[in-house]
Write an enzyme that holds these catalytic residues in place. Structure first.
Site, PDB file in Angstrom:
ATOM      1  N   HIS A   1       1.170   5.048   4.180  1.00  0.00           N
ATOM      2  CA  HIS A   1       0.117   5.522   3.143  1.00  0.00           C
ATOM      3  C   HIS A   1       0.380   6.956   2.778  1.00  0.00           C
ATOM      4  CE1 HIS A   1      -2.996   2.323   4.384  1.00  0.00           C
ATOM      5  NE2 HIS A   1      -1.817   1.673   3.875  1.00  0.00           N
TER       6      HIS A   1
ATOM      7  N   SER B   1       0.813  -1.152  -0.132  1.00  0.00           N
ATOM      8  CA  SER B   1      -0.073   0.010  -0.033  1.00  0.00           C
ATOM      9  C   SER B   1       0.805   1.379   0.084  1.00  0.00           C
ATOM     10  CB  SER B   1      -1.099  -0.016   1.233  1.00  0.00           C
ATOM     11  OG  SER B   1      -0.110  -0.307   2.445  1.00  0.00           O
TER      12      SER B   1
END
Length: 227
Positions: free
Chosen positions: A176, A124
């Site tokens: 992220h 991610s």
């Protein structure tokens, strides 16, 4: 969930990276489990303590490791959905660089500001780089209606993912955020195929990226003093 094999065959970097992630996950599952802290460390997950001790390569390898079946399922579907689009827009080589650099930058922010005793991993960090790319396109190519509209179409996706990152337990918010920031900066370094970027803009963006990475590494090292 329908998988279009022709779509993947035309996106060699995306399909290659997906295969690597899946192979690593299978190997982990067969050799101690993908949710075992010891196994995560053994395969190269991001550990702030170990990176500070010199195992800097974890900033790279952590992006190919997943914690549990649903973690890799969600990330690979996300990658399958968006990867081919951005690979066509940037070309395979540049897309690969963008993917890897976004992952490293995301793991660097985790190293700089994360909990020393937390182990993190997942693609991610790199995937959020694509979201950063999309928003960066909206700003960088604001005079190009087609590209600007394409970037703007991702605003709702970004908002949903930010909310998810903040509310879902165990999600690496720093990773992220770092991947997103890297993608946003990389828009100014790598032009979309068929478009041009000013040399000055590319140089400034590169300096910001490298300077930011160096600063984050130093912050991470300093934060470990006395730990």
């Amino acid at each position: 969930m329908n998988i279009n094999l022709e779509r993947l065959s035309q996106s060699k970097v995306t399909s290659g990276l997906m295969i690597i992630n899946i192979i690593v996950f299978i190997l982990m599952s067969l050799s101690g489990g993908s949710e075992s802290i010891e196994n995560l460390i053994r395969f190269g997950a991001n550990s702030k303590i170990l990176v500070a001790q010199g195992e800097w390569w974890r900033l790279f390898t952590a992006s190919f490791i997943h914690i549990g079946f649903f973690h890799i399922l969600f990330n690979m579907y996300f990658f399958y959905s968006l990867g081919p689009i951005f690979e066509r827009m940037y070309g395979s080589v540049n897309f690969l660089i963008i993917y890897l650099v976004s992952g490293i930058f995301g793991n660097l922010i985790s190293f700089a500001f994360g909990d020393p005793y937390t182990v993190s991993a997942g693609a991610s960090t790199s995937l959020y780089g694509m979201l950063g790319l999309a928003i960066g396109m909206m700003v960088t190519y604001r005079n190009d209606e087609i590209i600007r509209s394409f970037g703007a179409s991702f605003v709702s996706v970004v908002v949903i993912n930010v909310i998810y990152s903040l509310l879902a337990p165990g999600v690496g918010v720093y990773g992220h955020l770092g991947g997103f920031i890297a993608g946003f900066i990389l828009v100014g370094i790598f032009p979309i195929l068929g478009r041009d970027l000013a040399t000055t803009r590319r140089l400034i963006s590169l300096i910001i990226l490298l300077g930011g990475a160096f600063a984050l590494y130093k912050i991470g090292l300093r934060s470990m003093i006395g730990v």
